[in-house]
Motif scaffolding. Structure first.
Motif, PDB file in Angstrom:
ATOM      1  N   ALA A 170      76.134  18.001  44.576  1.00 52.56           N
ATOM      2  CA  ALA A 170      75.408  18.146  45.833  1.00 52.56           C
ATOM      3  C   ALA A 170      76.326  18.682  46.926  1.00 52.56           C
ATOM      4  O   ALA A 170      75.893  19.427  47.807  1.00 52.56           O
ATOM      5  CB  ALA A 170      74.810  16.799  46.245  1.00 52.56           C
ATOM      6  N   CYS A 173      76.455  22.362  46.615  1.00 58.56           N
ATOM      7  CA  CYS A 173      75.208  22.928  47.127  1.00 58.56           C
ATOM      8  C   CYS A 173      75.240  23.015  48.649  1.00 58.56           C
ATOM      9  O   CYS A 173      74.886  24.039  49.239  1.00 58.56           O
ATOM     10  CB  CYS A 173      74.036  22.084  46.652  1.00 58.56           C
ATOM     11  SG  CYS A 173      72.420  22.729  47.127  1.00 58.56           S
ATOM     12  N   GLU A 174      75.678  21.944  49.286  1.00 59.91           N
ATOM     13  CA  GLU A 174      75.750  21.908  50.743  1.00 59.91           C
ATOM     14  C   GLU A 174      76.751  22.933  51.266  1.00 59.91           C
ATOM     15  O   GLU A 174      76.510  23.588  52.285  1.00 59.91           O
ATOM     16  CB  GLU A 174      76.133  20.503  51.208  1.00 59.91           C
ATOM     17  CG  GLU A 174      76.078  20.305  52.708  1.00 59.91           C
ATOM     18  CD  GLU A 174      74.678  20.417  53.272  1.00 59.91           C
ATOM     19  OE1 GLU A 174      74.536  20.744  54.470  1.00 59.91           O
ATOM     20  OE2 GLU A 174      73.699  20.184  52.517  1.00 59.91           O
ATOM     21  N   HIS A 185      72.861  26.012  40.473  1.00 58.25           N
ATOM     22  CA  HIS A 185      73.267  24.696  39.995  1.00 58.25           C
ATOM     23  C   HIS A 185      73.711  24.745  38.537  1.00 58.25           C
ATOM     24  O   HIS A 185      72.944  25.133  37.652  1.00 58.25           O
ATOM     25  CB  HIS A 185      72.100  23.721  40.140  1.00 58.25           C
ATOM     26  CG  HIS A 185      72.435  22.331  39.691  1.00 58.25           C
ATOM     27  ND1 HIS A 185      71.497  21.486  39.139  1.00 58.25           N
ATOM     28  CD2 HIS A 185      73.609  21.636  39.711  1.00 58.25           C
ATOM     29  CE1 HIS A 185      72.067  20.335  38.855  1.00 58.25           C
ATOM     30  NE2 HIS A 185      73.347  20.401  39.189  1.00 58.25           N
ATOM     31  N   ASN A 193      71.680  13.570  42.012  1.00 58.64           N
ATOM     32  CA  ASN A 193      70.950  13.541  43.286  1.00 58.64           C
ATOM     33  C   ASN A 193      71.040  14.882  44.018  1.00 58.64           C
ATOM     34  O   ASN A 193      71.419  14.958  45.186  1.00 58.64           O
ATOM     35  CB  ASN A 193      71.498  12.426  44.177  1.00 58.64           C
ATOM     36  CG  ASN A 193      71.399  11.064  43.526  1.00 58.64           C
ATOM     37  OD1 ASN A 193      70.385  10.736  42.910  1.00 58.64           O
ATOM     38  ND2 ASN A 193      72.456  10.272  43.649  1.00 58.64           N
ATOM     39  N   MET A 194      70.680  15.928  43.306  1.00 51.87           N
ATOM     40  CA  MET A 194      70.777  17.270  43.863  1.00 51.87           C
ATOM     41  C   MET A 194      69.631  17.568  44.839  1.00 51.87           C
ATOM     42  O   MET A 194      68.486  17.164  44.596  1.00 51.87           O
ATOM     43  CB  MET A 194      70.749  18.307  42.734  1.00 51.87           C
ATOM     44  CG  MET A 194      71.885  18.177  41.741  1.00 51.87           C
ATOM     45  SD  MET A 194      73.502  18.402  42.502  1.00 51.87           S
ATOM     46  CE  MET A 194      73.372  20.095  43.052  1.00 51.87           C
ATOM     47  N   PRO A 195      69.917  18.269  45.938  1.00 49.85           N
ATOM     48  CA  PRO A 195      68.859  18.676  46.885  1.00 49.85           C
ATOM     49  C   PRO A 195      68.113  19.892  46.343  1.00 49.85           C
ATOM     50  O   PRO A 195      68.499  21.029  46.582  1.00 49.85           O
ATOM     51  CB  PRO A 195      69.658  19.015  48.150  1.00 49.85           C
ATOM     52  CG  PRO A 195      70.999  19.454  47.637  1.00 49.85           C
ATOM     53  CD  PRO A 195      71.258  18.660  46.386  1.00 49.85           C
TER      54      PRO A 195
END
Length: 214
Positions: A170, A173-174, A185, A193-195
């Protein structure tokens, strides 16, 4: 996906070095003989749990019983020994990595940006021999900045105008989101707990990246 350049995270994206990193750090911690560290035992699971953090964040998580100064000293020693350890013993490369990176490098410039210490990416290259496929690389140890800033720095240094970032956490990703580029990803990695709303594409296997980027 239309991206001239592809920027990769390292741990959990290109290889899994967690077991050997843990073995190296455990050996270094034991050699210090510090009574405050006598109950610290570092496992591969511990290392996988902190992958993606900056090195100072990792030190705080694994050595909370030490002062910030001592955390840094232990971290420096662990990191130095880790680089030497991994250069010879390496980690587990994800299946199909060389074939996939070779294919991608035919149409794209490839880069690595990691939150690791200086020398870690070089140890990866020394072990796996894949440096020839990458245009450039940059890490937290060189910039001391958050990953999104490091991504922007490597893009600016290489005049990259179109890129995507491939990572497994995550935090990756951020970082891509803050850097203003799409995130792909690496679903086979460590991330949880990926957005999902910020993920442009997802690969269950590293070989799927060849299809995503074409």
């Amino acid at each position: 996906m239309n991206a001239e350049s592809i920027i990769f995270d390292l741990d959990g994206t290109l290889w899994d070095s967690s077991e050997n990193v843990a073995a190296s750090w455990e050996e270094t911690v034991r050699s210090l003989g510090n009574p405050l560290l006598k109950n610290v035992h570092i496992t591969g699971e511990d290392i996988r749990g902190v992958m993606g953090m900056t090195m100072d964040e990792i030190a705080g998580r694994l050595f909370p019983m030490l002062s910030a100064t001592k955390q840094y000293e232990v971290l420096e020693l662990c990191s130095e020994e880790e680089n030497n350890f991994l250069a010879s013993k390496g980690g587990v490369l994800y299946e199909g990595i060389e074939e996939t990176l070779s294919k991608l490098s035919e149409k794209h410039r490839l880069f690595i940006v990691s939150n690791c210490q200086t020398g870690y990416i070089e140890a990866f290259f020394e072990y796996c021999g894949l440096e020839r496929l990458f245009t450039d690389y940059l890490c937290w140890g060189e910039t001391g900045k958050s990953k999104d800033i490091t991504i922007r720095q490597i893009m600016e240094r290489n005049k990259v105008t179109s890129a995507a970032y491939v990572g497994d956490t995550a935090g990756d990703c951020e970082a891509a989101f803050k850097a203003g580029i799409p995130f792909v990803h690496a679903a086979y990695g460590f991330g949880k707990n990926m957005p999902e709303d910020k993920i442009a594409a997802s690969a269950r296997d590293i070989r799927e990246l060849a299809e995503i980027f074409g």
